[in-house]
Design an enzyme around this catalytic site. Sequence first.
Site, mmCIF file in Angstrom:
data_model
loop_
_atom_site.group_PDB
_atom_site.id
_atom_site.type_symbol
_atom_site.label_atom_id
_atom_site.label_comp_id
_atom_site.label_asym_id
_atom_site.label_seq_id
_atom_site.Cartn_x
_atom_site.Cartn_y
_atom_site.Cartn_z
ATOM 1 N N HIS A 127 -0.781 26.822 -22.680
ATOM 2 C CA HIS A 127 0.132 27.125 -23.454
ATOM 3 C C HIS A 127 -0.223 28.559 -24.379
ATOM 4 O O HIS A 127 -0.495 28.716 -24.554
ATOM 5 C CB HIS A 127 -0.176 26.403 -24.132
ATOM 6 C CG HIS A 127 -2.038 26.042 -24.511
ATOM 7 N ND1 HIS A 127 -2.847 26.745 -25.313
ATOM 8 C CD2 HIS A 127 -3.015 25.724 -23.802
ATOM 9 C CE1 HIS A 127 -3.914 27.342 -25.432
ATOM 10 N NE2 HIS A 127 -4.071 26.573 -24.013
ATOM 11 N N GLU A 163 -6.000 19.873 -21.243
ATOM 12 C CA GLU A 163 -7.434 20.079 -20.296
ATOM 13 C C GLU A 163 -8.372 19.786 -20.875
ATOM 14 O O GLU A 163 -9.231 18.304 -20.904
ATOM 15 C CB GLU A 163 -7.821 21.483 -22.466
ATOM 16 C CG GLU A 163 -8.572 22.308 -21.393
ATOM 17 C CD GLU A 163 -8.930 23.387 -20.838
ATOM 18 O OE1 GLU A 163 -8.448 22.739 -19.549
ATOM 19 O OE2 GLU A 163 -8.204 24.702 -20.861
#
Length: 196
Positions: free
Chosen positions: A8, A91
């Site tokens: 990202h 994550e």
Amino acid sequence: MLLYVIRHGQTDYNREERLQGARDIPLNDTGRSQARANGRTLASIPDLEFPLSQFDWVASPLGRTRETMELVREAAGLEPGGYRTDPLLIELSFGDWEGQTLDEVAVHSHHLIIQRDEGKWDFRPPGERAESYAMLAHRIDRFLTTLTGPTICVAHGGVVRTLFNRIGNVAGDDAAMIDIPQDRVLKIKDGAIGWV
């Protein structure tokens, strides 16, 4: 296996070097520019094996990865919403440390920073939901078994580090230290792994 992976784009937490983990922090303007540039990179790969529309597009369900995915797809000339999410790609959680910098953590938990530095792959921060890289790697192993064809994935730095361990055969502690850029595309094909 053919897998393209994008981390990202930048968030304010990234810029401030705060432990972000599973917190849902949005992209900043730099991150949006990085995502668009990565979309243009994908669209301009000269030896792309399949048309981009034939890839399975999948992202972590956190907001920063979904926004990155939509900007990547738009910049690549595709409809922004044509992707799926998979919670296996979230994550790793830094538990009680999320939102702090490592310098801030060192003020109250210096002994844990030392433990982390001695073996980052297996280190688990304090907190009920906290994970080690080894724990994340088990999730990524499960994700990899779900792939059925060429895939483009938007995920997180920790996820990419585990791919270097699982596919690139980088030792765990070494993989956990790899700097993962937010303005590059990673290609994984038949056991080979490298930046486009």
